[in-house]
Design a protein around this motif. Structure first.
Motif, short mmCIF file in Angstrom:
data_model
loop_
_atom_site.label_atom_id
_atom_site.label_comp_id
_atom_site.label_asym_id
_atom_site.label_seq_id
_atom_site.Cartn_x
_atom_site.Cartn_y
_atom_site.Cartn_z
N PHE A 74 15.38 1.75 88.14
CA PHE A 74 15.03 2.11 87.04
C PHE A 74 14.80 3.61 86.92
CE2 PHE A 74 11.46 3.07 84.39
CZ PHE A 74 11.91 2.86 82.99
N ASN A 75 13.87 4.18 87.74
CA ASN A 75 13.73 5.44 87.76
C ASN A 75 14.67 6.61 88.09
OD1 ASN A 75 11.74 7.40 87.14
ND2 ASN A 75 11.31 7.68 89.11
N ARG A 76 15.89 5.94 88.68
CA ARG A 76 16.94 6.89 88.92
C ARG A 76 18.23 6.67 88.18
NH1 ARG A 76 16.24 5.87 95.58
NH2 ARG A 76 14.46 6.93 95.84
N THR A 77 18.30 7.24 86.88
CA THR A 77 19.07 6.86 85.82
C THR A 77 20.60 7.14 86.28
OG1 THR A 77 17.43 7.58 84.59
CG2 THR A 77 19.60 7.27 83.52
N ASN A 78 21.06 8.14 87.03
CA ASN A 78 22.32 8.50 87.44
C ASN A 78 22.85 7.37 88.27
OD1 ASN A 78 22.35 10.71 85.78
ND2 ASN A 78 21.66 11.98 87.50
N LEU A 80 21.61 4.45 88.47
CA LEU A 80 21.66 3.26 87.69
C LEU A 80 23.00 2.77 86.82
CD1 LEU A 80 20.49 0.67 86.42
CD2 LEU A 80 18.89 2.20 84.80
N THR A 110 8.91 5.34 79.38
CA THR A 110 10.20 6.11 79.55
C THR A 110 11.41 5.33 79.45
OG1 THR A 110 10.32 5.80 81.90
CG2 THR A 110 9.32 7.91 81.21
N ASN A 113 14.29 6.12 77.01
CA ASN A 113 15.17 6.79 77.44
C ASN A 113 16.44 6.39 78.44
OD1 ASN A 113 14.06 9.36 75.97
ND2 ASN A 113 12.54 9.56 77.75
N VAL A 114 15.93 5.64 79.20
CA VAL A 114 16.96 4.93 79.98
C VAL A 114 17.81 3.96 79.35
CG1 VAL A 114 17.07 3.42 82.13
CG2 VAL A 114 15.20 4.96 81.79
N ARG A 117 20.38 6.13 77.34
CA ARG A 117 21.44 6.46 78.48
C ARG A 117 22.43 5.47 78.86
NH1 ARG A 117 21.92 9.85 83.15
NH2 ARG A 117 24.21 9.58 83.51
N LEU A 118 21.94 4.17 78.98
CA LEU A 118 22.66 3.15 79.25
C LEU A 118 23.76 2.73 78.27
CD1 LEU A 118 20.06 0.63 81.05
CD2 LEU A 118 22.08 1.58 82.20
#
Length: 294
Positions: A74-78, A80, A110, A113-114, A117-118
């Motif tokens: 979850f904390n590593r968006t790219n 993910l 956060t 924000n995730v 992005r998704l």
């Protein structure tokens, strides 16, 4: 765990076997890399009967996070985004869903924000928010006030569900009517009182008796022995899951003991004598008398 599925671990494959009584059945996969997650998703959907695949972004356990899964992914968006894109390509008609917490540390929100992005890059078929942080685990109340911000981040593209502290039909309908969500997920509430779904459907409190609760435990054990077998390994596996489940069921407070309804999920019962305790004492006395006479 995706890596355990790929390695053919029998205990992990047993978890993705669907029982005939299950009307809806999904498999939640945990992992941190696009190749292993997509391969595991493809193998599961091709070999098992599943209705959807879910990506675990909320598990706080170190054993999962150390492998890049759960809250770490979850904390590593790219990364993910890569995982979701790869899984979507192999799943085709099988829906892909994601469950996430609001962040790693308490107060650091956060998730919106995730989610944005998704939704912009690779929208899944469903998102579920557990409004607690990784550090909180299951302590303190779920922060439902944060749900609307995450709902806004979906931009109306992906349905948003939410979960946390739902233990009664009142909890369910109040949250469904108060917050901009498409549905409510129930986790611990279903483990503490499996009859919760009957209460929700019938909009009532069920003052279930101890005998009825024991019947549910008996059904659980019978299903376990049917699933894993009645040999020594099957009995031990069933016993392990039974003890894990009982660590939740003991938290149930009978309706008759509550001063105010509904029961809060972290509420503990006062000291009391159960309605069948005297019957149990009489039975014990009778057995003792028989043993003495013999």
């Amino acid at each position: 765990m995706a890596t355990s599925i790929l390695s053919g671990l029998p205990s992990e494959w047993a978890l993705v076997k669907r029982h005939p009584s299950e009307k809806i059945f999904g498999v939640q996969l945990a992992g941190g890399f696009a190749d292993t997650m997509s391969k595991a998703a493809q193998i599961v959907t091709e070999n098992m009967e599943v209705d959807f695949i879910d990506v675990n972004l909320g598990c706080p356990l170190d054993a999962v996070n150390d492998k890049g899964g759960g809250c770490t992914l979850f904390n590593r968006t790219n990364r993910l985004v890569q995982v979701v894109k790869s899984m979507s390509q192999v799943l085709r008609d099988t829906p892909l869903t994601l469950k996430l917490r609001y962040g790693l540390k308490e107060g650091q929100h956060t998730a919106h924000n995730v989610i944005k992005r998704l939704v912009d890059d690779c929208p899944p078929q469903l998102l579920t928010l557990h409004p607690r942080s990784k550090g909180q685990r299951y302590t303190k109340s779920a922060e439902w006030d944060y749900v609307p911000k995450c709902a806004e981040a979906t931009q109306g593209i992906t349905p948003l569900w939410a979960c946390g502290d739902v233990l009664s039909y009142e909890d369910y309908y109040t949250r469904l009517e108060t917050y901009p969500i498409s549905g409510v997920m129930i986790g611990r509430g279903a483990l503490i009182k499996p009859w919760l779904f009957t209460e929700i459907q019938e909009r009532r409190y069920w003052d279930i008796t101890a005998t009825e609760r024991l019947d549910i435990v008996q059904n659980f054990v019978n299903f376990g022995l049917e699933h894993w077998g009645s040999d020594d390994p099957g009995v031990e596996t069933t016993r392990r899951f039974l003890l894990e489940w009982l660590s939740f069921t003991y938290r149930y407070v009978p309706v008759g003991l509550l001063e105010v309804l509904p029961q809060m999920i972290n509420q503990k019962p006062p000291l009391y004598r159960g309605r069948f305790i005297y019957l149990s004492l009489c039975a014990s006395w009778a057995l003792g008398s028989v043993a003495t006479n013999d």
